[in-house]
Design an enzyme around this catalytic site. Structure first.
Site, short mmCIF file in Angstrom:
data_model
loop_
_atom_site.label_atom_id
_atom_site.label_comp_id
_atom_site.label_asym_id
_atom_site.label_seq_id
_atom_site.Cartn_x
_atom_site.Cartn_y
_atom_site.Cartn_z
N HIS A 10 60.19 50.98 49.55
CA HIS A 10 59.34 51.01 50.74
C HIS A 10 58.27 52.11 50.63
O HIS A 10 58.43 53.08 49.87
CB HIS A 10 60.18 51.23 51.99
CG HIS A 10 60.91 52.55 52.01
ND1 HIS A 10 60.29 53.75 52.31
CD2 HIS A 10 62.20 52.86 51.74
CE1 HIS A 10 61.16 54.73 52.25
NE2 HIS A 10 62.33 54.23 51.90
N GLU A 88 69.71 51.71 52.72
CA GLU A 88 69.74 52.94 51.94
C GLU A 88 71.14 53.54 51.98
O GLU A 88 71.96 53.23 52.86
CB GLU A 88 68.71 53.92 52.51
CG GLU A 88 68.67 55.30 51.84
CD GLU A 88 68.37 55.26 50.35
OE1 GLU A 88 69.16 54.64 49.60
OE2 GLU A 88 67.37 55.87 49.93
#
Length: 208
Positions: A10, A88
């Protein structure tokens, strides 16, 4: 090349900007992160890449990066799977602390070990091995079949979740993975051999 997997981290998030441990926190992209996502999408468009399926996590920094990339490559409505298995790594008690605060509280060497090692687990969080234990089965169950069937898959995810995948894809051992870092909005391209063998990282020249 038809059978491809593209991994993208990202763009810069608000936590990245402040040097915070983010983990399962859900910050948005910064203006820089938005620009990085556009640049990644433009680069993929320049490579002439289009995809059959997209995958991302349950966190908005990854989802927003993916949306920007899909807009840039002209596939805003591409079928997309969003799953927490791709989230994550959970940083536990480190989440929300900046790196300086964490070092002051736990010690510089201990924080380095928690950040980089494969097996060490921060208090209340996950090790990289724990992250791999949910990411890799999802990859084998959901993503690998798309590529094996002749398709192209795009995965926009997170630094540690992607690092855990590189251990299998690139054959990185637990010691060497400590030195591997994926920059914000950096992408990696893998192609499957025509004989159906494993994926290998490749460089593809832009079509324009």
């Amino acid at each position: 090349m038809k059978r491809l997997l593209v991994l993208v981290r990202h763009g810069q998030s608000a936590d990245n900007e402040q040097d915070l441990f983010s983990g399962l926190r859900d910050p948005d992209l910064t203006a820089r992160g938005v620009a990085e996502a556009h640049a990644a999408g433009q680069a993929l468009r320049g490579l002439g890449l289009r995809f059959d399926r997209a995958f991302t996590s349950g966190l908005r920094r990854a989802q927003r990066t993916l949306g920007i990339i899909l807009d840039e490559i002209g596939q805003p409505d591409l079928a997309t799977v969003r799953d927490a298995a791709l989230n994550e790594r959970d940083y536990g008690e480190l989440a929300g602390l900046n790196k300086t605060q964490a070092r002051a509280r736990f010690g510089t060497e201990q924080v380095r070990i928690w950040r980089k090692s494969y097996h060490e687990t921060p208090p209340g969080g996950e090790s990289l091995a724990d992250t791999a234990a949910r990411v890799w089965p999802f990859y084998e169950r959901e993503i690998a079949p798309v590529v094996a069937a002749g398709g192209r898959a795009l995965l926009v995810g997170h630094g540690n979740a992607l690092r855990s995948m590189l251990m299998r894809l690139d054959g990185v051992d637990p010691t060497s993975i400590e030195e591997v870092n994926i920059g914000t909005a950096q992408f990696l391209i893998y192609a499957m051999a025509e004989d159906g063998g494993g994926l290998s990282r490749v460089e593809i020249a832009p079509t324009a």
